[in-house]
Design a protein around this motif. Sequence first.
Motif, PDB file in Angstrom:
ATOM      1  N   HIS A  35       0.835  -1.206   0.000  1.00  0.00           N
ATOM      2  CA  HIS A  35       0.000   0.000   0.000  1.00  0.00           C
ATOM      3  C   HIS A  35       0.867   1.253   0.000  1.00  0.00           C
ATOM      4  N   GLU A  36       0.675   2.104  -1.009  1.00  0.00           N
ATOM      5  CA  GLU A  36       1.345   3.415  -1.033  1.00  0.00           C
ATOM      6  C   GLU A  36       0.361   4.489  -0.600  1.00  0.00           C
ATOM      7  N   ASN A  37       0.913   5.635  -0.172  1.00  0.00           N
ATOM      8  CA  ASN A  37       0.059   6.753   0.202  1.00  0.00           C
ATOM      9  C   ASN A  37      -0.171   7.642  -1.008  1.00  0.00           C
ATOM     10  N   ARG A 115       3.202  -1.394   4.006  1.00  0.00           N
ATOM     11  CA  ARG A 115       2.402  -0.176   3.928  1.00  0.00           C
ATOM     12  C   ARG A 115       3.335   0.995   4.206  1.00  0.00           C
ATOM     13  N   PHE A 116       3.341   1.968   3.312  1.00  0.00           N
ATOM     14  CA  PHE A 116       4.316   3.060   3.424  1.00  0.00           C
ATOM     15  C   PHE A 116       3.642   4.373   3.788  1.00  0.00           C
ATOM     16  N   PHE A 117       4.226   5.064   4.759  1.00  0.00           N
ATOM     17  CA  PHE A 117       3.691   6.323   5.294  1.00  0.00           C
ATOM     18  C   PHE A 117       4.664   7.454   4.990  1.00  0.00           C
ATOM     19  N   TYR A 118       4.130   8.555   4.456  1.00  0.00           N
ATOM     20  CA  TYR A 118       4.965   9.738   4.183  1.00  0.00           C
ATOM     21  C   TYR A 118       4.091  10.972   4.001  1.00  0.00           C
TER      22      TYR A 118
END
Lengths: 118, 118
Positions: A35-37, A115-118
Amino acid sequence: MTSTADLATDFVAMLKEGKHEEAANAYNAEDIVSHENMPGPMAVCRGREAVKQKGEWWVANHEVHEFSTEGPYLNGEQFAVHFYFDVTVKETGERRKMHEIGLYTVKGDKIVEERFFY
Amino acid sequence: MTSTADLATDFVAMLKEGKHEEAANAYNAEDIVSHENMPGPMAVCRGREAVKQKGEWWVANHEVHEFSTEGPYLNGEQFAVHFYFDVTVKETGERRKMHEIGLYTVKGDKIVEERFFY
């Protein structure tokens, strides 16, 4: 069976050595979901092959000046990793320095979600 | 309705000012669930009052030399926060410097889950 802590330690050790593809080959589940943001079709990527292609796209499209990896940080069957990178986006020439948190979920001996958070 | 990004930005701004209790009062749901990375009864803490008491216990039992907060890092209805702290555990005298990742899940205008990785 590998514990989540052992898996996380080995996985992140490989990332710290820049061995992203080896780490994914060793630990990504066949049906991993990534999952990308971001909105749109890139938001969710399903399956080891699709995740591998996303990684190859990223490598091909960024000039990396610095990339550092810290962690793992543990809780149960999940672990977090802190990334910092300084890159130039090849298409636009934009220089981008950013922090990112990766959250990985383990089931059995494999990573079933990232899952990536930014 | 507040977006997750707006909530996260405001919540983390309060944490950066050291206003942990105000941040919790403003955004923790009545039935928030808090997960620590430890075995036993402290692993899961349920409800705003219990989470508040855990926070008060932490403050009372640690001498804080440094505490820094980075983020938020966003993805959908979750956001991550990076903490670094340097503390002395009052009971044992142990000096502890550590990084920690907080993962927060938002539903409506409130934080319904917090989960800490270390």
